[in-house]
Scaffold this motif. Structure first.
Motif, short mmCIF file in Angstrom:
data_model
loop_
_atom_site.label_atom_id
_atom_site.label_comp_id
_atom_site.label_asym_id
_atom_site.label_seq_id
_atom_site.Cartn_x
_atom_site.Cartn_y
_atom_site.Cartn_z
N THR A 205 0.83 -1.20 0.00
CA THR A 205 0.00 0.00 0.00
C THR A 205 0.86 1.25 0.00
OG1 THR A 205 -1.75 -1.17 1.20
CG2 THR A 205 -1.82 1.23 1.24
N ALA A 206 1.94 1.23 0.78
CA ALA A 206 2.83 2.39 0.87
C ALA A 206 3.40 2.74 -0.50
CB ALA A 206 3.96 2.10 1.86
N TYR A 207 3.83 1.72 -1.25
CA TYR A 207 4.42 2.01 -2.56
C TYR A 207 3.35 2.39 -3.58
CZ TYR A 207 9.21 1.19 -1.30
OH TYR A 207 10.45 1.34 -0.74
N ALA A 208 2.11 1.91 -3.39
CA ALA A 208 1.02 2.38 -4.26
C ALA A 208 0.78 3.87 -4.02
CB ALA A 208 -0.26 1.58 -3.97
N LEU A 209 0.80 4.28 -2.77
CA LEU A 209 0.64 5.70 -2.45
C LEU A 209 1.80 6.51 -3.02
CD1 LEU A 209 -0.53 5.48 1.27
CD2 LEU A 209 -1.92 6.11 -0.70
N LEU A 210 3.01 5.96 -2.92
CA LEU A 210 4.19 6.66 -3.43
C LEU A 210 4.08 6.82 -4.95
CD1 LEU A 210 6.91 7.85 -2.53
CD2 LEU A 210 7.93 5.61 -2.92
N ASP A 211 3.64 5.80 -5.63
CA ASP A 211 3.48 5.87 -7.08
C ASP A 211 2.41 6.88 -7.49
OD1 ASP A 211 5.45 4.03 -7.50
OD2 ASP A 211 4.09 2.32 -7.71
N ALA A 212 1.39 7.03 -6.65
CA ALA A 212 0.31 7.97 -6.96
C ALA A 212 0.76 9.41 -6.87
CB ALA A 212 -0.88 7.73 -6.03
#
Length: 467
Positions: A205-212
């Protein structure tokens, strides 16, 4: 998705520094004050994961009102004062939000964001540790995951389905930072085995947020650092659970994140853990190189305690290479840096590093070099100095002591130390500790006729095989 009434286009209101709270800290460093908060919590039966970063957020005004657990601790520390006297806003003013209905969601850009994810959930004050199993990140005005070590939520589901994830704000960054703190706290108390697999979800989830991406550069930097620190935390859970390949992958991910974002603190942390992993995986020369790389990254940060820990990581590598001189020189540097004391430059993640850890890591060096009496002396000091509240480290140092005593020809004392570890295993799940204890049991087998040794061996043999 945020409600149609959310004022997402409005800029976030700059936090107002909490000068009253800063005055109460006095001459103590944030880390020292955080330690005092944790001690006060234990005095009244509370559990809070206070560290230097939390103290800094309070003083910066990012946390306008503490959750109920912290409120009780602060009022215990400063009797006769109210939350207002401590510089906090009233709970009603923080929660009110102009009569938002129960079903109305919070807009990430809402100008009155508290930045305190703990305070969003009143159930937290009953049990902080269970909170880490329930709460996670907030995005698009909804919960990203139902638990910070639990199932995935809307943000990652959207990413997996190919849908865009809305840009993150300060609330998401704060929630990510809090998840890292709580994972570390649970590991300190209970070990890694029960946490590792559940920690994978918040990491993705953290990296999904970072990618967003994020609407502000400061928030983007916080997300990047938070994702990297979470990767290191999950890597450590894998490391302590004996999953070395997984740990290496997570640490490499954190290192790449650090370098992409130009974050020397995160880079030093990643290399520090890579050095520790290399030593445990039987690659001592790599451990030395990684520790030296960490030292180069950490140079501009100005933290003597960090330099002390990195010297210990290097010492472990030299011990693995059977280079006693190199090991002793690194240990001397570690001690010299340590004696300079704490400072505001010390990274938040180093809250675990005190005199007990210094002694424990030195014990490991002498054990690797085969100097069992010296290793046992340092391991005993580590166990004596360790705060019993952190059960995992107490068990680790006691297991180190038991093994050093056994290999040093003191079977009865080794059995006694081993029994103390067995008493703690109901609270601790760490493959590292179980592996050490199994090695001690093998060394003590020839001494089974001694009653204390026999009792230890029988209790150890009765442990569940899955342990």
């Amino acid at each position: 998705m945020a409600s149609s009434t959310a004022t997402s286009a409005q800029p976030e209101r700059p936090p107002r520094p909490n000068l009253a709270f800063r005055r109460l800290r006095g001459k103590r460093s944030p880390a020292e004050f955080a330690a005092a908060v944790r001690r006060a919590a234990r005095e009244i039966g509370e559990r809070v994961s206070c560290d230097a970063r939390y103290v800094g957020r309070v003083e910066a005004g990012e946390i306008r009102c503490p959750n109920y657990a912290y409120e009780r601790v602060f009022l215990h520390m400063f009797p006769g004062r109210t939350l207002t006297d401590l510089g906090f806003a009233s709970r009603s003013s923080v929660r009110g939000r102009q009569a938002r209905t129960a079903g109305e969601s919070r807009g990430a850009g809402e100008p009155y964001e508290t930045h305190d994810t703990q305070d969003l959930y009143e159930t937290h004050d009953d049990n902080e540790e269970s909170d880490v199993l329930r709460r996670a990140f907030i995005t698009s005005g909804a919960t990203v995951a139902a638990a910070s070590l639990g199932p995935l939520g809307p943000a990652l589901d959207a990413a997996a389905a190919g849908h865009p994830v809305r840009r993150a704000g300060a609330g998401e960054a704060g929630a990510l930072e809090e998840a890292v703190r709580r994972i570390r706290l649970l590991d300190d108390r209970h070990g890694a085995d029960g946490l590792y697999r559940r920690a994978a979800a918040p990491l993705r989830t953290a990296y999904a947020l970072l990618d967003a991406g994020a609407s502000r550069q400061a928030t983007a930097d916080r997300l990047c650092t938070g994702a990297g620190e979470l990767a290191i935390s999950v890597g450590w859970l894998a490391h302590d659970s004996g999953r070395f390949d997984d740990a290496r992958s997570h640490y490499a991910e954190a290192l790449a994140t650090a370098r992409l974002n130009g974050d020397p603190g995160l880079e030093a942390h990643a290399f520090c853990n890579m050095a520790f992993l290399a030593r445990d995986a039987g690659r001592p020369r790599e451990a030395v190189r990684a520790a030296q790389a960490a030292r180069r990254a950490a140079g501009p940060l100005g933290s003597d305690r960090l330099m002390s820990l990195l010297a210990l990581r290097e010492a472990g590598g030299w011990a693995g290479l059977a280079d006693r001189v190199g090991c002793e020189q690194a240990l001397a540097r570690a001690q010299a840096f340590f004696e300079r004391g704490r400072s505001d430059a010390d990274p938040e993640w180093m809250s675990f590093y005190g005199e007990a850890e210094l002694e424990g890591l030195e014990a490991q060096c002498w054990s690797t070099l085969g100097d069992w009496p010296r290793a046992a002396r340092h391991a005993r000091r580590a166990a004596d100095l360790q705060d019993p509240h952190f059960t995992r480290n107490l068990a680790l140092y006691s297991a180190e002591l038991a093994d050093d005593l056994a290999r040093g020809g003191r079977p009865d004392e080794a059995a006694g130390a081993g029994m103390r570890v067995l008493d703690l295993l109901g609270e601790v799940q760490s493959s590292r500790i179980h592996t050490m204890l199994a090695g001690t049991a093998r060394v003590l087998l020839p001494h089974r006729r001694a009653s204390d040794v026999s009792t230890f061996l029988d209790r150890h043999a009765a442990l569940p095989r899955s342990a």
